[in-house]
Design a protein around this motif. Sequence first.
Motif, PDB file in Angstrom:
ATOM      1  N   LEU A  25      43.458  82.233 -31.366  1.00  0.00           N
ATOM      2  CA  LEU A  25      44.794  82.809 -31.461  1.00  0.00           C
ATOM      3  C   LEU A  25      44.899  83.593 -32.758  1.00  0.00           C
ATOM      4  O   LEU A  25      44.501  83.101 -33.816  1.00  0.00           O
ATOM      5  CB  LEU A  25      45.852  81.700 -31.450  1.00  0.00           C
ATOM      6  CG  LEU A  25      47.288  82.070 -31.821  1.00  0.00           C
ATOM      7  CD1 LEU A  25      47.896  82.976 -30.770  1.00  0.00           C
ATOM      8  CD2 LEU A  25      48.130  80.821 -31.997  1.00  0.00           C
ATOM      9  N   LEU A  26      45.422  84.817 -32.672  1.00  0.00           N
ATOM     10  CA  LEU A  26      45.626  85.645 -33.849  1.00  0.00           C
ATOM     11  C   LEU A  26      47.021  86.232 -33.780  1.00  0.00           C
ATOM     12  O   LEU A  26      47.387  86.849 -32.780  1.00  0.00           O
ATOM     13  CB  LEU A  26      44.577  86.764 -33.907  1.00  0.00           C
ATOM     14  CG  LEU A  26      44.641  87.716 -35.096  1.00  0.00           C
ATOM     15  CD1 LEU A  26      44.460  86.959 -36.415  1.00  0.00           C
ATOM     16  CD2 LEU A  26      43.601  88.804 -34.945  1.00  0.00           C
ATOM     17  N   GLN A  27      47.811  86.015 -34.826  1.00  0.00           N
ATOM     18  CA  GLN A  27      49.161  86.555 -34.896  1.00  0.00           C
ATOM     19  C   GLN A  27      49.257  87.498 -36.083  1.00  0.00           C
ATOM     20  O   GLN A  27      48.967  87.110 -37.211  1.00  0.00           O
ATOM     21  CB  GLN A  27      50.186  85.436 -35.049  1.00  0.00           C
ATOM     22  CG  GLN A  27      50.237  84.521 -33.855  1.00  0.00           C
ATOM     23  CD  GLN A  27      51.272  83.424 -34.012  1.00  0.00           C
ATOM     24  OE1 GLN A  27      51.739  83.125 -35.089  1.00  0.00           O
ATOM     25  NE2 GLN A  27      51.613  82.806 -32.896  1.00  0.00           N
ATOM     26  N   THR A  28      49.658  88.742 -35.823  1.00  0.00           N
ATOM     27  CA  THR A  28      49.789  89.748 -36.878  1.00  0.00           C
ATOM     28  C   THR A  28      51.113  90.493 -36.736  1.00  0.00           C
ATOM     29  O   THR A  28      51.139  91.717 -36.716  1.00  0.00           O
ATOM     30  CB  THR A  28      48.634  90.759 -36.822  1.00  0.00           C
ATOM     31  OG1 THR A  28      48.658  91.400 -35.550  1.00  0.00           O
ATOM     32  CG2 THR A  28      47.301  90.114 -37.059  1.00  0.00           C
ATOM     33  N   PRO A  29      52.241  89.790 -36.638  1.00  0.00           N
ATOM     34  CA  PRO A  29      53.504  90.503 -36.424  1.00  0.00           C
ATOM     35  C   PRO A  29      53.940  91.295 -37.658  1.00  0.00           C
ATOM     36  O   PRO A  29      53.711  90.883 -38.790  1.00  0.00           O
ATOM     37  CB  PRO A  29      54.483  89.369 -36.128  1.00  0.00           C
ATOM     38  CG  PRO A  29      53.935  88.192 -36.843  1.00  0.00           C
ATOM     39  CD  PRO A  29      52.441  88.359 -36.760  1.00  0.00           C
ATOM     40  N   ASP A  30      54.523  92.459 -37.380  1.00  0.00           N
ATOM     41  CA  ASP A  30      55.169  93.276 -38.414  1.00  0.00           C
ATOM     42  C   ASP A  30      54.260  93.605 -39.592  1.00  0.00           C
ATOM     43  O   ASP A  30      54.640  93.460 -40.745  1.00  0.00           O
ATOM     44  CB  ASP A  30      56.442  92.572 -38.911  1.00  0.00           C
ATOM     45  CG  ASP A  30      57.403  92.275 -37.768  1.00  0.00           C
ATOM     46  OD1 ASP A  30      57.595  93.163 -36.923  1.00  0.00           O
ATOM     47  OD2 ASP A  30      57.929  91.157 -37.713  1.00  0.00           O
ATOM     48  N   ASN A  31      53.046  94.075 -39.292  1.00  0.00           N
ATOM     49  CA  ASN A  31      52.105  94.459 -40.345  1.00  0.00           C
ATOM     50  C   ASN A  31      51.842  95.964 -40.387  1.00  0.00           C
ATOM     51  O   ASN A  31      50.978  96.407 -41.123  1.00  0.00           O
ATOM     52  CB  ASN A  31      50.778  93.714 -40.176  1.00  0.00           C
ATOM     53  CG  ASN A  31      50.863  92.313 -40.695  1.00  0.00           C
ATOM     54  OD1 ASN A  31      51.035  92.102 -41.881  1.00  0.00           O
ATOM     55  ND2 ASN A  31      50.768  91.348 -39.808  1.00  0.00           N
ATOM     56  N   ASN A  32      52.564  96.724 -39.568  1.00  0.00           N
ATOM     57  CA  ASN A  32      52.427  98.184 -39.538  1.00  0.00           C
ATOM     58  C   ASN A  32      50.970  98.617 -39.355  1.00  0.00           C
ATOM     59  O   ASN A  32      50.470  99.485 -40.056  1.00  0.00           O
ATOM     60  CB  ASN A  32      53.036  98.819 -40.796  1.00  0.00           C
ATOM     61  CG  ASN A  32      53.346 100.284 -40.590  1.00  0.00           C
ATOM     62  OD1 ASN A  32      53.576 100.728 -39.467  1.00  0.00           O
ATOM     63  ND2 ASN A  32      53.347 101.042 -41.657  1.00  0.00           N
ATOM     64  N   ILE A  33      50.300  97.995 -38.403  1.00  0.00           N
ATOM     65  CA  ILE A  33      48.903  98.313 -38.113  1.00  0.00           C
ATOM     66  C   ILE A  33      48.763  99.753 -37.625  1.00  0.00           C
ATOM     67  O   ILE A  33      47.813 100.432 -37.954  1.00  0.00           O
ATOM     68  CB  ILE A  33      48.340  97.307 -37.087  1.00  0.00           C
ATOM     69  CG1 ILE A  33      48.183  95.952 -37.769  1.00  0.00           C
ATOM     70  CG2 ILE A  33      47.029  97.776 -36.498  1.00  0.00           C
ATOM     71  CD1 ILE A  33      47.851  94.818 -36.844  1.00  0.00           C
ATOM     72  N   GLY A  34      49.713 100.207 -36.834  1.00  0.00           N
ATOM     73  CA  GLY A  34      49.710 101.587 -36.368  1.00  0.00           C
ATOM     74  C   GLY A  34      48.655 101.869 -35.326  1.00  0.00           C
ATOM     75  O   GLY A  34      47.860 101.001 -34.952  1.00  0.00           O
ATOM     76  N   PRO A  35      48.625 103.118 -34.853  1.00  0.00           N
ATOM     77  CA  PRO A  35      47.660 103.496 -33.808  1.00  0.00           C
ATOM     78  C   PRO A  35      46.206 103.364 -34.247  1.00  0.00           C
ATOM     79  O   PRO A  35      45.368 102.894 -33.481  1.00  0.00           O
ATOM     80  CB  PRO A  35      47.997 104.957 -33.498  1.00  0.00           C
ATOM     81  CG  PRO A  35      49.285 105.246 -34.145  1.00  0.00           C
ATOM     82  CD  PRO A  35      49.544 104.206 -35.173  1.00  0.00           C
ATOM     83  N   ALA A  36      45.897 103.759 -35.482  1.00  0.00           N
ATOM     84  CA  ALA A  36      44.503 103.679 -35.947  1.00  0.00           C
ATOM     85  C   ALA A  36      44.037 102.227 -36.014  1.00  0.00           C
ATOM     86  O   ALA A  36      42.898 101.920 -35.628  1.00  0.00           O
ATOM     87  CB  ALA A  36      44.366 104.338 -37.318  1.00  0.00           C
ATOM     88  N   GLY A  37      44.900 101.336 -36.471  1.00  0.00           N
ATOM     89  CA  GLY A  37      44.549  99.917 -36.506  1.00  0.00           C
ATOM     90  C   GLY A  37      44.371  99.344 -35.116  1.00  0.00           C
ATOM     91  O   GLY A  37      43.476  98.529 -34.876  1.00  0.00           O
ATOM     92  N   ALA A  38      45.221  99.773 -34.181  1.00  0.00           N
ATOM     93  CA  ALA A  38      45.106  99.300 -32.797  1.00  0.00           C
ATOM     94  C   ALA A  38      43.801  99.775 -32.170  1.00  0.00           C
ATOM     95  O   ALA A  38      43.164  99.036 -31.413  1.00  0.00           O
ATOM     96  CB  ALA A  38      46.301  99.770 -31.976  1.00  0.00           C
ATOM     97  N   ILE A  39      43.391 100.986 -32.497  1.00  0.00           N
ATOM     98  CA  ILE A  39      42.121 101.507 -31.978  1.00  0.00           C
ATOM     99  C   ILE A  39      40.957 100.682 -32.519  1.00  0.00           C
ATOM    100  O   ILE A  39      40.034 100.322 -31.780  1.00  0.00           O
ATOM    101  CB  ILE A  39      41.966 103.003 -32.320  1.00  0.00           C
ATOM    102  CG1 ILE A  39      42.992 103.819 -31.509  1.00  0.00           C
ATOM    103  CG2 ILE A  39      40.548 103.495 -32.077  1.00  0.00           C
ATOM    104  CD1 ILE A  39      43.132 105.258 -31.965  1.00  0.00           C
ATOM    105  N   ALA A  40      40.996 100.332 -33.807  1.00  0.00           N
ATOM    106  CA  ALA A  40      39.935  99.502 -34.398  1.00  0.00           C
ATOM    107  C   ALA A  40      39.921  98.114 -33.773  1.00  0.00           C
ATOM    108  O   ALA A  40      38.851  97.573 -33.473  1.00  0.00           O
ATOM    109  CB  ALA A  40      40.144  99.404 -35.912  1.00  0.00           C
ATOM    110  N   LEU A  41      41.098  97.540 -33.554  1.00  0.00           N
ATOM    111  CA  LEU A  41      41.173  96.222 -32.909  1.00  0.00           C
ATOM    112  C   LEU A  41      40.652  96.292 -31.480  1.00  0.00           C
ATOM    113  O   LEU A  41      39.945  95.393 -31.021  1.00  0.00           O
ATOM    114  CB  LEU A  41      42.606  95.704 -32.923  1.00  0.00           C
ATOM    115  CG  LEU A  41      43.126  95.250 -34.286  1.00  0.00           C
ATOM    116  CD1 LEU A  41      44.628  95.066 -34.250  1.00  0.00           C
ATOM    117  CD2 LEU A  41      42.439  93.957 -34.693  1.00  0.00           C
TER     118      LEU A  41
END
Length: 118
Positions: A25-41
């Motif tokens: 389980l990984l929780q990362t709420p409200d960290n402003n990961i953005g589109p680039a972070g989502a692509i890396a994830l």
Amino acid sequence: RWAMLAPSRWPRRSRATRRSFILLLLQTPDNNIGPAGAIALADAFKSNATLKDFWLGGNNVDDVGGEALADALKVTSTLKYLNVYFNPMSGATRAKIDALIDRNRERPAEAAAEVKAE
């Protein structure tokens, strides 16, 4: 109750024991990961063998990041829950992610059964 330990505070064990840690389980709420972070994830999800629940709510992930997450879900069936609430992505992208998560819940994970703690 949840607690997080930094690697420097882990109990003193062998390197092999530390490497056998399994993240479910990984929780990362409200960290402003953005589109680039989502692509890396999303790229990391493609080789995921253990993570089952991921909370990505409120991270400014738009359709570009959402599409990357959906593409990763096409490759792996390990992830069974992906929270993308409170992100500026379209309903169509959310529906695609939801459909792929529903598919994952219905079939076993290919790699998860192979993971063995050493």
